[in-house]
Write an enzyme that holds these catalytic residues in place. Sequence first.
Site, PDB file in Angstrom:
ATOM      1  NE  ARG A  79      -4.307  -1.356   0.240  1.00  0.00           N
ATOM      2  CZ  ARG A  79      -4.505  -2.406  -0.576  1.00  0.00           C
ATOM      3  NH1 ARG A  79      -3.603  -2.725  -1.484  1.00  0.00           N
ATOM      4  NH2 ARG A  79      -5.607  -3.125  -0.493  1.00  0.00           N
TER       5      ARG A  79
ATOM      6  CD  GLU B  68      -3.268   3.100  -5.383  1.00  0.00           C
ATOM      7  OE1 GLU B  68      -4.284   2.522  -5.843  1.00  0.00           O
ATOM      8  OE2 GLU B  68      -2.320   2.482  -4.895  1.00  0.00           O
TER       9      GLU B  68
ATOM     10  CG  HIS C 207      -3.597  -0.873  -6.874  1.00  0.00           C
ATOM     11  ND1 HIS C 207      -4.035  -0.223  -5.758  1.00  0.00           N
ATOM     12  CD2 HIS C 207      -3.542  -2.182  -6.523  1.00  0.00           C
ATOM     13  CE1 HIS C 207      -4.244  -1.087  -4.778  1.00  0.00           C
ATOM     14  NE2 HIS C 207      -3.946  -2.293  -5.223  1.00  0.00           N
TER      15      HIS C 207
HETATM   16  C1  DGY Z   1      -5.960  -6.089  -2.634  1.00  0.00           C
HETATM   17  O1  DGY Z   1      -6.591  -7.116  -2.882  1.00  0.00           O
HETATM   18  O2  DGY Z   1      -5.866  -5.625  -1.514  1.00  0.00           O
HETATM   19  C2  DGY Z   1      -5.287  -5.438  -3.792  1.00  0.00           C
HETATM   20  O3  DGY Z   1      -4.691  -4.255  -3.481  1.00  0.00           O
HETATM   21  C3  DGY Z   1      -6.220  -5.293  -4.974  1.00  0.00           C
HETATM   22  O4  DGY Z   1      -5.435  -5.715  -6.033  1.00  0.00           O
END
Ligand code: DGY
Length: 326
Positions: A245, A274, A292
Site C-alpha cells: 500500500r 491513489e 495498482h
Molecule cells: C488487494 O486485494 O488488496 C489489492 O490491493 C487489490 O489488487
Amino acid sequence: MNASNGTRKPVLLLTRRYPDAVMARAAGDYEIMTNEDDHPYGVDEMIRLAQGADAMLVCAVDQVPADLIRGLPDSVRMIATFSVGTDHIDLAAAKERGVTVANTPGVLTDATADIAFLLLLGAARRAAEGERLIREHRWDGWAPTQLVGVHVTGKRLAILGMGRIGQAMARRAQGFDMEIHYHNRRRLPADQEAGAIYHADADEMLGIADFLSIHSPATPETRHWLNAGRIARLPDGAVVVNTARGTLVDDEALIAALRSGKLAAAGLDVFENEPKLHPGYAGLPNTFLLPHLGSATDQTRDAMGFKALDNLDAFFAGREPPDRVA
Ligand code: DGY
C-alpha cells in the site's frame, strides 16, 4: 440460493463492475444492484444506494469509513471486499454495528508477487526509460554505456512482511540466486523460511538491502514506515519496490532519495491517495510505475470475485464465512 428466511434472494449492492463471470454468478444467487457506469461511489452515495440491501460487495478503492458504516440501513449485515487488503474498511465500526466483513486472501498471491518481481526487474534494469526511448523515436543505437542499470542476480533482497505474497516474492527471487532476508512480526518455521535469513529488527535489516520489497499490511503503525531515517539506512544505490500500500511510504522522503541518487530506482504499483499520486514520481527517470495492477490477471480477478461470493453465500446460508475478518 435463498435468503436465510428462505423466501427471497438476498439483495447485494455491487459497488463496481466486477468481471463478467463474477457478475453472472452474483446475478444468479442474489438480487443485484449494479453500478452501470462503474464510477467510484462516495460515502453519501453508497449509503443512499445501500437502502434495501442485505450485503455489499466492495473493492480496495471503495472507502468504507465509520460514518458510512454507521449510516448504513440495518438491513446491511455483511460487507464482502474484493481484496485481500482491509485498510479501506473501518473494522471497529463494522464490529460495533454487527456487520460481518470478509476479504479474499490467498488467490492473488502469485499475481501480486509476479508484479513485484516485474517492478524489481523493471526498476533495476531501467525498463521504462528504455521503452520511452524507443516509443519517442529517440533511440539512435546500442552503446556501451547506454541505460546501464543495477545487476539483479545474486544480490541481497530484503522483504518486509513475509506473509503469502512476501514468501511468493522470495521464491521468485531464489530463481535469480538472490540472498533473501526478511522481517516479519513472527519468525517463520524453517520449511516456510526456505533458507531466508530472519531479522527481528527491520531497521537493522535495511543495512544489507540491495533491494527492499514491501509486503506489509497498511495499519496506523506502518503509515510512512519507509521514511527518511530508514532510507538513510539502506545502502547507496538500493532499489525499493512496493506492491503493498502506498501509505507505507513517505513520498517526499522517497522522491528526495531518488532525486539525489541515494537510491538507484523505485518500482511502485501502489500510491498514497491513489489515483492522485505525488507528482514527483512521474517526473523522475528512475521510477518504474504501474497503476495498482498487482492482482490484475483474468484468473486472479475471477478468483477474487468467486471467493467474495463464497463468503457471502456462507453468511446467508447461516455458516461462518471462510475469510471472515476478525
Ligand atoms: C488487494 O486485494 O488488496 C489489492 O490491493 C487489490 O489488487
